[in-house]
Enzyme design. Structure first.
Site: not given
Ligand code: COA
Length: 370
Positions: A256, A307
């Site tokens: 998140h 979710d």
């Molecule tokens: N599974 C595996 N790795 C994850 C992850 C996940 N669900 N969510 C984040 N990470 C990792 C990223 O790969 C990244 O790793 P790195 O630094 O080695 O590249 C790190 O954690 C930071 O992630 P990032 O995508 O930059 O965080 P964000 O703040 O931009 O994104 C979300 C937040 C929610 C979009 C992201 O966690 C995600 O895509 N989750 C899955 C989708 C989801 O469940 N969305 C609903 C949100 S309520």
């Protein structure tokens, strides 16, 4: 000027609707745990719009308005019947909500009273639209909404045409409470950006639905179910997750932007998932989910978000996978409209700047010389 990618950490609006402070989520100052355990979704919607919990008379009045507005125009039903086979459920909702504006004579009335009324209309009509779409695509006629029942009851009733079980209504009602608002999430921000141009509330909600559709936001609950189906059985969980993590594949339903120590809503959905599994006499989805959590949290330190357990909850309620995100919208429309009303009250156009990183001093080249 340097851009902050994804606007992370940027405070883009003042709001008194919901807050996330030190990992604690509140709606109008009330802890989400308190609301999840005690409030109905209708009480929560009232709280988000008016800033206080309703008394009995106020709640009754809201119920009457919801009853009155739950019916959708026949023209919108006719349009849904024309949507092509295989239409994406969120695309259908986005189109139908945009159409609702065409049949509301006060769609462009920007008075505070009309906007508040339209917020209640949208809340009342979204469940009817989603249920109608779900039935029409199966060749069935839509079921008209019932009066005097909760949104959770009505939605399940309109979906199946049958009286829903009390436990199902209770579970859905709690899920709606948990999804109702979440500070400046992507779809709420989209709604606020749209209406800050002084565009109408239907445009704001249509933008929000478009933003919610994506798998990084509301679409994640459906993506979780796709993953559970792909995994297939408990015995496959470990190899699937290890393989995904090794290949840097994101595990849907984890992580998140704001919560780094866990989403406070997840535990309620986890509990609900367990209870519904027990009731169904099938703990497969719950057990698989717990194992996934153990592995992802253990290896990456990532915790489940709202979710993750929603997927097994909705599946155990007998709801088709592609209706999960529309259900999120049925709940979140309360928050979107509360934010839209708040934006109108003290509006300023939202227009940030970009950090230009393209070339400069480039000369125009006539087409024959390119
Ligand atoms: N599974 C595996 N790795 C994850 C992850 C996940 N669900 N969510 C984040 N990470 C990792 C990223 O790969 C990244 O790793 P790195 O630094 O080695 O590249 C790190 O954690 C930071 O992630 P990032 O995508 O930059 O965080 P964000 O703040 O931009 O994104 C979300 C937040 C929610 C979009 C992201 O966690 C995600 O895509 N989750 C899955 C989708 C989801 O469940 N969305 C609903 C949100 S309520």
């Amino acid at each position: 000027m340097t851009a902050t990618k994804g606007l992370e950490g940027i405070v883009a609006a003042a709001s008194s609707i919901s807050s996330i402070i030190d990992g604690v989520l509140t709606y109008r100052g009330i802890n989400i745990d308190d609301l999840a355990e005690n409030a109905s979704f209708e009480e929560v919607a009232y709280l988000l719009w008016y800033g206080k919990l309703p008394n009995r008379a106020e709640l009754n009045q809201l119920q009457q308005q919801l009853d009155e507005y739950a019916v959708i125009p026949q023209q919108v039903i006719d349009q849904i019947k024309l949507y092509p086979n295989g239409t994406n459920s969120m695309a259908a909702l986005r189109s139908a909500v945009s159409s609702l504006a065409l049949y509301d004579e006060e769609a462009n009335d920007m008075s505070a009273e009309a906007n508040q009324r339209k917020a209640i209309k949208l809340q009342a009509k979204l469940p009817t639209v989603v249920a109608a779409f779900a039935r029409i695509r199966e060749g069935k006629e839509p079921v008209a909404p019932k009066k005097g029942v909760s949104i959770a009851y009505n939605f399940l009733y309109m979906l199946t045409g049958e009286e829903p079980a009390e436990v199902a209504v209770k579970a859905l009602d709690q899920a709606l409470v948990l999804h109702a608002d979440h500070e400046l999430n992507a779809s709420t921000f989209a709604a606020r950006v749209t209406v800050a141009t002084l565009s109408d509330i239907y445009s704001g909600v249509t933008s929000a639905i478009g933003a919610l559709k994506g798998p990084l936001h509301g679409g994640a609950n459906e993506a979780v179910m796709v993953m559970l189906e792909e995994i297939g059985s408990f015995d496959n969980v470990e190899s699937y997750i290890n393989n995904a993590l090794a290949n840097k594949v994101k595990i849907m339903g984890f992580g998140h932007r704001v919560y780094k120590n866990g989403d406070p809503r997840a535990k309620h959905l986890q509990h609900m998932s367990k209870e519904l599994g027990k009731l169904k006499g099938n703990m497969d989805l719950f057990n698989m989910s717990v194992k996934i959590e153990e592995l992802v949290t253990g290896q990456k330190g990532l915790k489940p978000n709202v979710d993750f357990y929603s997927a097994s909850v909705y599946t155990n309620l007998g709801i088709q996978r592609d209706l999960f995100t529309p259900i999120f919208a049925i709940s979140r429309v309360s928050g979107w409209t509360a934010h839209i009303l708040e934006q109108y009250q003290d509006n300023r156009l939202i227009r940030p700047r970009a950090d230009y990183v393209g070339p400069s001093n480039v000369k125009y080249v006539p087409i024959e010389d390119r």
